[in-house]
Design a protein around this motif. Structure first.
Motif, PDB file in Angstrom:
ATOM      1  N   SER A 268      25.803  68.720  27.017  1.00  0.00           N
ATOM      2  CA  SER A 268      25.279  69.216  27.837  1.00  0.00           C
ATOM      3  C   SER A 268      24.755  69.617  27.269  1.00  0.00           C
ATOM      4  CB  SER A 268      26.349  70.923  28.160  1.00  0.00           C
ATOM      5  OG  SER A 268      26.514  71.717  26.541  1.00  0.00           O
ATOM      6  N   LYS A 269      23.568  69.796  27.010  1.00  0.00           N
ATOM      7  CA  LYS A 269      22.442  70.279  25.992  1.00  0.00           C
ATOM      8  C   LYS A 269      21.392  68.998  26.079  1.00  0.00           C
ATOM      9  CE  LYS A 269      23.730  73.866  24.046  1.00  0.00           C
ATOM     10  NZ  LYS A 269      22.925  75.335  24.160  1.00  0.00           N
ATOM     11  N   GLY A 270      21.347  67.977  27.226  1.00  0.00           N
ATOM     12  CA  GLY A 270      20.806  67.113  27.446  1.00  0.00           C
ATOM     13  C   GLY A 270      19.376  66.106  26.962  1.00  0.00           C
ATOM     14  N   ALA A 271      19.217  65.116  26.905  1.00  0.00           N
ATOM     15  CA  ALA A 271      18.106  63.872  26.692  1.00  0.00           C
ATOM     16  C   ALA A 271      17.589  64.565  25.567  1.00  0.00           C
ATOM     17  CB  ALA A 271      18.287  62.941  27.585  1.00  0.00           C
ATOM     18  N   GLU A 272      16.903  65.677  25.914  1.00  0.00           N
ATOM     19  CA  GLU A 272      16.086  66.252  24.264  1.00  0.00           C
ATOM     20  C   GLU A 272      16.621  66.499  23.182  1.00  0.00           C
ATOM     21  OE1 GLU A 272      13.339  68.810  26.092  1.00  0.00           O
ATOM     22  OE2 GLU A 272      12.276  67.492  27.818  1.00  0.00           O
ATOM     23  N   ALA A 273      17.540  67.326  23.102  1.00  0.00           N
ATOM     24  CA  ALA A 273      18.334  68.019  22.560  1.00  0.00           C
ATOM     25  C   ALA A 273      18.830  66.505  21.198  1.00  0.00           C
ATOM     26  CB  ALA A 273      18.951  68.807  23.011  1.00  0.00           C
ATOM     27  N   ILE A 274      19.538  66.258  22.387  1.00  0.00           N
ATOM     28  CA  ILE A 274      20.282  64.733  21.783  1.00  0.00           C
ATOM     29  C   ILE A 274      19.573  63.769  20.887  1.00  0.00           C
ATOM     30  CG2 ILE A 274      21.987  62.777  21.817  1.00  0.00           C
ATOM     31  CD1 ILE A 274      23.120  63.357  24.340  1.00  0.00           C
ATOM     32  N   ALA A 275      18.371  63.889  21.699  1.00  0.00           N
ATOM     33  CA  ALA A 275      17.365  62.742  20.935  1.00  0.00           C
ATOM     34  C   ALA A 275      16.674  63.353  19.404  1.00  0.00           C
ATOM     35  CB  ALA A 275      16.166  62.768  21.448  1.00  0.00           C
ATOM     36  N   ARG A 276      16.379  64.779  19.480  1.00  0.00           N
ATOM     37  CA  ARG A 276      16.015  65.356  17.965  1.00  0.00           C
ATOM     38  C   ARG A 276      17.087  65.270  17.082  1.00  0.00           C
ATOM     39  NH1 ARG A 276      13.718  69.353  22.308  1.00  0.00           N
ATOM     40  NH2 ARG A 276      15.276  70.486  22.652  1.00  0.00           N
ATOM     41  N   SER A 277      18.334  65.839  17.554  1.00  0.00           N
ATOM     42  CA  SER A 277      19.406  66.053  16.660  1.00  0.00           C
ATOM     43  C   SER A 277      19.784  64.723  16.183  1.00  0.00           C
ATOM     44  CB  SER A 277      20.822  66.114  17.177  1.00  0.00           C
ATOM     45  OG  SER A 277      20.134  67.789  17.842  1.00  0.00           O
ATOM     46  N   GLY A 278      19.421  63.790  16.511  1.00  0.00           N
ATOM     47  CA  GLY A 278      19.676  62.171  16.741  1.00  0.00           C
ATOM     48  C   GLY A 278      18.694  61.465  15.329  1.00  0.00           C
ATOM     49  N   VAL A 279      17.453  61.860  15.845  1.00  0.00           N
ATOM     50  CA  VAL A 279      16.186  62.064  14.517  1.00  0.00           C
ATOM     51  C   VAL A 279      17.009  62.167  13.630  1.00  0.00           C
ATOM     52  CG1 VAL A 279      14.215  61.237  14.343  1.00  0.00           C
ATOM     53  CG2 VAL A 279      14.439  61.555  16.255  1.00  0.00           C
ATOM     54  N   ILE A 280      17.116  63.659  12.871  1.00  0.00           N
ATOM     55  CA  ILE A 280      17.479  64.125  12.516  1.00  0.00           C
ATOM     56  C   ILE A 280      18.944  63.656  11.374  1.00  0.00           C
ATOM     57  CG2 ILE A 280      18.196  66.416  11.061  1.00  0.00           C
ATOM     58  CD1 ILE A 280      16.273  68.005  12.895  1.00  0.00           C
ATOM     59  N   ILE A 281      19.431  63.293  12.660  1.00  0.00           N
ATOM     60  CA  ILE A 281      20.787  62.956  11.733  1.00  0.00           C
ATOM     61  C   ILE A 281      20.851  61.320  11.454  1.00  0.00           C
ATOM     62  CG2 ILE A 281      22.914  62.198  11.964  1.00  0.00           C
ATOM     63  CD1 ILE A 281      23.217  64.496  13.936  1.00  0.00           C
ATOM     64  N   LEU A 282      19.935  60.605  12.036  1.00  0.00           N
ATOM     65  CA  LEU A 282      19.569  58.967  11.909  1.00  0.00           C
ATOM     66  C   LEU A 282      18.781  59.334   9.713  1.00  0.00           C
ATOM     67  CD1 LEU A 282      19.533  55.982  11.833  1.00  0.00           C
ATOM     68  CD2 LEU A 282      17.832  56.284  13.127  1.00  0.00           C
ATOM     69  N   ALA A 283      17.843  60.114   9.854  1.00  0.00           N
ATOM     70  CA  ALA A 283      16.900  60.151   8.972  1.00  0.00           C
ATOM     71  C   ALA A 283      17.742  60.346   7.374  1.00  0.00           C
ATOM     72  CB  ALA A 283      15.827  60.862   9.219  1.00  0.00           C
ATOM     73  N   GLY A 284      18.661  61.501   7.625  1.00  0.00           N
ATOM     74  CA  GLY A 284      19.454  61.589   6.614  1.00  0.00           C
ATOM     75  C   GLY A 284      20.466  60.736   6.531  1.00  0.00           C
ATOM     76  N   THR A 285      21.372  59.962   7.505  1.00  0.00           N
ATOM     77  CA  THR A 285      22.381  59.439   6.827  1.00  0.00           C
ATOM     78  C   THR A 285      21.798  58.045   6.418  1.00  0.00           C
ATOM     79  OG1 THR A 285      21.649  58.023   9.373  1.00  0.00           O
ATOM     80  CG2 THR A 285      23.727  59.700   8.806  1.00  0.00           C
TER      81      THR A 285
END
Length: 313
Positions: A124-141
């Motif tokens: 529901s938050k859209g592509a931009e929010a998913i992309a920003r969260s994805g970059v952070i989670i990818l870096a952490g993982t």
């Protein structure tokens, strides 16, 4: 709008998380590695039409709807159904993975509901929010995975893998791995949301980078699990977290809990990406048809005004 680098990150996050939260297929041998490599090649060949459309800078589903309304809806509905099915399937397996690695003792139904709620909220938050969260989670993982791999080096042993056999089980592994994909469908759905710049990485370049990095990463993940677990690799449902149990750094005697938590979050976000991609596919066709109707109505209006002007003359 998202950048091509963000697109690359969320595709990698989706692909790598699927390698962790889905139960392993295959056993201790070259057949498992060969099946993983072959699957990546098959996925890439199946995605070539999307790659060609990305070079042209157009949406696959929008372009199809522009040429044929029926074909556009058929492709869109079929793609949305497959993407949604992958999201539901992924949510169920994510819930099982989280229950067995992090949320021990929690009901599987509750874990599934929590995963689905997070996925819907992310979509529901859209592509931009998913992309920003994805970059952070990818870096952490990525950082945590590298730490686990380094900590597990003392437990690694020489690989003595049986030769690969092209039998029925081999092709079953390939089929199962293909069924666990969906990243190229995500790429095709999110293409209209990607900013295009003259300099830097293009969407086409992001897809090519994803294909190469995905191939290398999947092979390394399987080799790591086999090197640490040995022949027990074939009986472990989640080989990476099983190997992480042997990793210890200073006060952290077991890192499997951290790995389970991080990759569970990544898997849940993957489900959100899939849900948003299903919406984006349908929206691409609907917006394309609306644009075509508006353009047609505008053309008719201009023709009517020209005819009235001519009659006045």
């Amino acid at each position: 709008m998202i950048s091509s680098y963000q697109l690359l990150c969320i595709l990698l996050l989706s692909r790598l998380s699927a390698e962790f939260f889905y139960p392993s297929v295959g056993g201790y041998g070259w057949s498992t590695i060969a099946a993983a490599a072959l699957t990546e090649g098959v996925r890439f060949l199946l995605a070539l039409p999307f790659l060609l459309y990305s070079i042209r800078g157009t949406s696959f589903y929008g372009s199809t709807a522009r040429k044929s309304r029926i074909a556009g809806w058929v492709f869109a509905v079929a793609a949305a159904f497959l993407i949604s099915l992958a999201a539901v399937r992924g949510a169920l397996y994510t819930a099982e993975f989280a229950q067995r690695t992090v949320l021990v003792g929690m009901s599987g139904a509750v874990s599934a509901v929590l995963t689905a709620a997070f996925a819907v909220y992310s979509a529901s938050k859209g592509a931009e929010a998913i992309a920003r969260s994805g970059v952070i989670i990818l870096a952490g993982t990525a950082i945590l995975t590298v730490i686990i791999a380094i900590a597990a080096i003392p437990h690694m042993r020489e690989l003595q893998l049986p030769q690969a056999e092209m039998d029925g089980s081999f092709f079953e592994q390939v089929y199962e791995r293909i069924y666990r994909g969906g990243e190229y469908m995500i790429f095709a759905a999110l293409l209209p949301y990607v900013k295009r710049t003259e300099k830097g990485l293009s969407p086409c370049g992001a897809l090519l980078c994803f294909s190469g990095i995905s191939l290398v990463s999947v092979i390394l993940i399987n080799v790591f699990g086999m090197a640490v677990l040995g022949e027990f690799y074939g009986v472990a449902d989640f080989p990476f977290t099983a190997a992480a149990q042997l990793s210890d750094i200073a006060l952290f005697k077991r890192l499997d809990g951290f790995a389970g938590a991080m990759w569970s979050a990544a898997a849940a976000l993957r489900c959100g990406m899939l849900l948003f991609s299903a919406y984006a596919v349908i929206y691409a066709v609907v917006s394309e048809r609306k644009g075509a109707r508006n353009e047609k109505n505008t053309h008719r209006g201009n023709t009517g005004r020209m005819s009235a002007s001519q009659r006045m003359r």
